[in-house]
Design a protein around this motif. Structure first.
Motif, mmCIF file in Angstrom:
data_model
loop_
_atom_site.group_PDB
_atom_site.id
_atom_site.type_symbol
_atom_site.label_atom_id
_atom_site.label_comp_id
_atom_site.label_asym_id
_atom_site.label_seq_id
_atom_site.Cartn_x
_atom_site.Cartn_y
_atom_site.Cartn_z
ATOM 1 N N SER A 129 -4.496 -7.000 -4.660
ATOM 2 C CA SER A 129 -4.288 -5.985 -3.630
ATOM 3 C C SER A 129 -2.919 -5.647 -3.510
ATOM 4 O O SER A 129 -1.818 -6.499 -4.006
ATOM 5 C CB SER A 129 -4.607 -6.430 -1.913
ATOM 6 N N TYR A 130 -2.442 -4.365 -3.416
ATOM 7 C CA TYR A 130 -1.064 -3.945 -3.369
ATOM 8 C C TYR A 130 -0.929 -3.417 -1.994
ATOM 9 O O TYR A 130 -1.513 -2.913 -1.261
ATOM 10 C CB TYR A 130 -0.847 -2.850 -4.397
ATOM 11 N N PHE A 131 0.525 -4.089 -1.476
ATOM 12 C CA PHE A 131 0.734 -3.640 -0.191
ATOM 13 C C PHE A 131 1.621 -2.308 -0.049
ATOM 14 O O PHE A 131 2.541 -2.304 -0.738
ATOM 15 C CB PHE A 131 1.628 -4.788 0.198
ATOM 16 N N ASN A 132 1.151 -1.411 0.641
ATOM 17 C CA ASN A 132 1.734 -0.213 0.869
ATOM 18 C C ASN A 132 2.700 -0.343 1.988
ATOM 19 O O ASN A 132 2.244 -0.266 3.212
ATOM 20 C CB ASN A 132 0.577 1.023 1.150
ATOM 21 N N GLU A 133 3.945 -0.471 1.825
ATOM 22 C CA GLU A 133 4.931 -0.651 2.724
ATOM 23 C C GLU A 133 5.118 0.373 3.925
ATOM 24 O O GLU A 133 5.157 0.320 4.913
ATOM 25 C CB GLU A 133 6.169 -0.906 2.092
ATOM 26 N N ARG A 134 4.863 1.645 3.267
ATOM 27 C CA ARG A 134 5.131 2.782 4.325
ATOM 28 C C ARG A 134 4.218 2.725 5.156
ATOM 29 O O ARG A 134 4.359 3.221 6.413
ATOM 30 C CB ARG A 134 5.286 4.019 3.352
ATOM 31 N N LEU A 135 2.802 2.599 4.898
ATOM 32 C CA LEU A 135 1.876 2.762 5.820
ATOM 33 C C LEU A 135 1.363 1.379 6.253
ATOM 34 O O LEU A 135 0.376 1.424 7.291
ATOM 35 C CB LEU A 135 0.722 3.566 4.827
ATOM 36 N N ASN A 136 1.860 0.361 5.857
ATOM 37 C CA ASN A 136 1.424 -1.022 6.381
ATOM 38 C C ASN A 136 0.046 -1.391 6.201
ATOM 39 O O ASN A 136 -0.774 -1.867 6.977
ATOM 40 C CB ASN A 136 1.837 -1.242 7.848
#
Length: 188
Positions: free
Chosen positions: A178-185
Motif C-alpha cells: 500500500s502507498y500512503f497518499n499524504e495529501r488525501l490521507n
C-alpha cells in the motif's frame, strides 16, 4: 563482529555471544550496533567489541529497532508494545501515547520508520498501522476495511519503507503493498 581488528568473529554463543534467532541488526548514529534477538536486545560498540545484553531485555522479546532524526531509539516487541529511549537517556521506557491518543500495550510490532515530517510509523501484526506525531501529541490508527478501497491493504504490516520522494510504502502479509497518499490521507 570484532570491530577493533577489522575481522569477523562469530558470536554464536561459544564466546558469550548471541544464540538463537536474530531478527534485526541495526547501527545507530553513534555507531552503536544493536542486535535484536529472541534472547534479548544486545549492544555492540567498538569499546566493548562483544555483544552486551541490555539488562531485562530478555523479558520483552524485542522484534524491531529504529532511530529517528532526534536520536530517539524506538523498539518494538512481540506482544509487549512499543518502547523508546530518548537521546540522553540510559534506559528504554514504554510508550503508550497521550490521553485519548494511545497505543495498546500488547502490540506485536514488525516494523518502525520515521518519515520526513518527523512522525513515527509503527507496523503491527493483526492491528494495522499507527502513525505517531510527537509534535501534535496525536496518534492515527489505520486498519484494513473491506468496504473502503482506500484503506490499508491488510492489518498484518511486515514492512514500512520511505521512497526517495518521502512517500511511505507499506508491505503487508496478505494485502500486498500500500502507498500512503499524504495529501488525501488514504492508501492506494
Amino acid at each position: 563482529c570484532d570491530f577493533i581488528a577489522d575481522k569477523v568473529v562469530l558470536f554464536n554463543g561459544q564466546y558469550g555471544g548471541i544464540k538463537g534467532k536474530v531478527h534485526q541488526i541495526f547501527t545507530d548514529s553513534k555507531k552503536v550496533t544493536w542486535v535484536v534477538a529472541d534472547e534479548g536486545l544486545f549492544v555492540i560498540n567498538s569499546s566493548i567489541g562483544k555483544p552486551k545484553a541490555l539488562p531485562g531485555s530478555n523479558n520483552f522479546r524485542f522484534s524491531y529497532i529504529f532511530e529517528d532524526k532526534n536520536e530517539t531509539i524506538w523498539a518494538g516487541t512481540f506482544g509487549k508494545g512499543l518502547f523508546l529511549k530518548e537521546k540522553n537517556e540510559e534506559a528504554f521506557k514504554p510508550f503508550a501515547g497521550w490521553g485519548k491518543y494511545s497505543l495498546p500495550g500488547s502490540l506485536v510490532i514488525y516494523s518502525i520508520l520515521a518519515d520526513n515530517e518527523d512522525r513515527t510509523w509503527v507496523g503491527t501484526y493483526a492491528n494495522g498501522l499507527y502513525l505517531i506525531n510527537q509534535k501534535k501529541l496525536q496518534i492515527q490508527h489505520f486498519v484494513y476495511d473491506v468496504k473502503n478501497p482506500f484503506s490499508l491493504g491488510f492489518n498484518d504490516v511486515l514492512s514500512i519503507k520511505k521512497d526517495n520522494k518521502g512517500g511511505i510504502w507499506i508491505g503487508t502479509d496478505g494485502g500486498g503493498a500500500s502507498y500512503f497518499n499524504e495529501r488525501l490521507n488514504f492508501f492506494w
